[in-house]
Design an enzyme around this catalytic site. Structure first.
Site, PDB file in Angstrom:
ATOM      1  CE  LYS A  31       0.719   1.184   4.359  1.00 51.26           C
ATOM      2  NZ  LYS A  31       1.859   2.712   4.803  1.00 51.26           N
TER       3      LYS A  31
ATOM      4  N   GLY B  33       7.329   1.765   4.923  1.00 51.41           N
ATOM      5  CA  GLY B  33       6.742   2.271   4.251  1.00 51.41           C
ATOM      6  C   GLY B  33       5.074   2.077   3.306  1.00 51.41           C
TER       7      GLY B  33
ATOM      8  N   GLY C 293       4.603  -3.829   4.502  1.00 50.10           N
ATOM      9  CA  GLY C 293       4.072  -5.372   4.001  1.00 50.10           C
ATOM     10  C   GLY C 293       4.354  -6.460   4.906  1.00 50.10           C
TER      11      GLY C 293
ATOM     12  CB  SER D 187       0.356  -4.881   8.278  1.00 48.62           C
ATOM     13  OG  SER D 187       1.611  -4.063   9.257  1.00 48.62           O
TER      14      SER D 187
ATOM     15  CG  ASP E 129      -0.161   0.376   8.441  1.00 48.29           C
ATOM     16  OD1 ASP E 129      -1.647   1.139   8.958  1.00 48.29           O
ATOM     17  OD2 ASP E 129       0.456   0.278   7.802  1.00 48.29           O
TER      18      ASP E 129
END
Length: 258
Positions: A10, A101, A104, A106, A139
């Site tokens: 993300k 950031g 990965g 999560s 996340d």
């Protein structure tokens, strides 16, 4: 039979701090799934250890791995999961850079929860899986819901789908491991500010493309400036139309955004 699933990365189109709750920062953010960057998680019928066995290139010991934490969370309520993973190993083909950031770890935890929920016929709702995931990482709930785009608030546990045109996102990750704790400390000490209700409502209602056209890299992500202070070499990657994801070190742009 092998069972596989993609575990997507993300990016944060914007990330603003809305206050503090206990030891956590409350955030206001737009998470967007990156369809061209993903790990692949596979359950394979090979396990010579007779205990939980994780195969992959990870930057942490197994006890700290998010998949292992997700396994422990489900095992408490489903003993057959423990028996299954004494026979099967979990293989992760890692393509998402760690400490970057991109969520990965999560994503891996959420994908494991989704796979296990289906395989073991647990019939847990997305809401229940998200609650389990929130205890593993902030996340994780976003990835549990499998939305392409979502507004994420609170400490990551409030996830609301945002319907918009799918974005073709390009990601560049410098070989700089940004320490999230260090960056938040810098934010609190030197850059602390809280988003106004007006700005919060504006950002949460705007399409991601429009946000990236209207705001620059400093305005879009409250953590970029403290990250830059901690890791000055990041400036070499902050080119026109590129933005900063999470607490870094990844930069991204929408390919048709100029």
């Amino acid at each position: 039979m092998n069972i596989s699933a993609k575990s997507y990365a993300k990016v944060n189109i914007f990330l603003k701090i809305a206050g503090k709750r206990d030891n956590y920062h409350e955030l206001v953010s737009r998470f967007v799934r990156v369809k061209n960057l993903y790990d692949t998680i596979t359950f394979i019928p090979e396990n010579l250890t007779n205990e939980f066995n994780l195969i992959g290139d990870f930057g942490c010991e197994i006890q700290k791995n998010t998949i292992y934490k997700a396994f422990l969370a489900l095992r408490d309520n489903c003993p057959k999961i423990d028996a299954y993973f004494r026979v099967y190993s979990i293989k992760v083909d890692k393509r998402i850079p760690e400490f970057a950031g991109l969520g990965g770890g999560s994503s891996n935890a959420a994908t494991f929860l989704i796979m296990a929920n289906k395989l073991f016929n647990l019939y847990y709702s997305k809401e229940k899986l998200a609650k389990i995931g929130a205890k593993i990482g902030a996340d994780v709930p976003f990835f549990v819901y499998e939305y392409d785009s979502a507004n994420v608030t609170g400490i990551g546990e409030i996830v609301e789908e945002y319907e918009e045109e799918a974005l073709d996102i390009e990601v560049v990750t410098p070989k700089i491991e940004c320490n999230t704790g260090k960056i938040f400390t810098s934010f609190r000490e030197s850059f602390y500010k809280v988003i106004s209700s007006e700005m919060k409502n504006k950002l949460l209602s705007m399409d991601s493309k429009d946000i990236l056209k209207e705001f620059n890299i400093f305005e879009a992500n409250d953590l970029y400036e403290p990250a830059l202070k901690s890791y000055p070499q990041l400036v070499d990657y902050a080119k026109k139309d590129w933005f900063f994801s999470g607490s870094g070190s990844s930069f991204f742009k929408v390919k048709d955004n100029g």
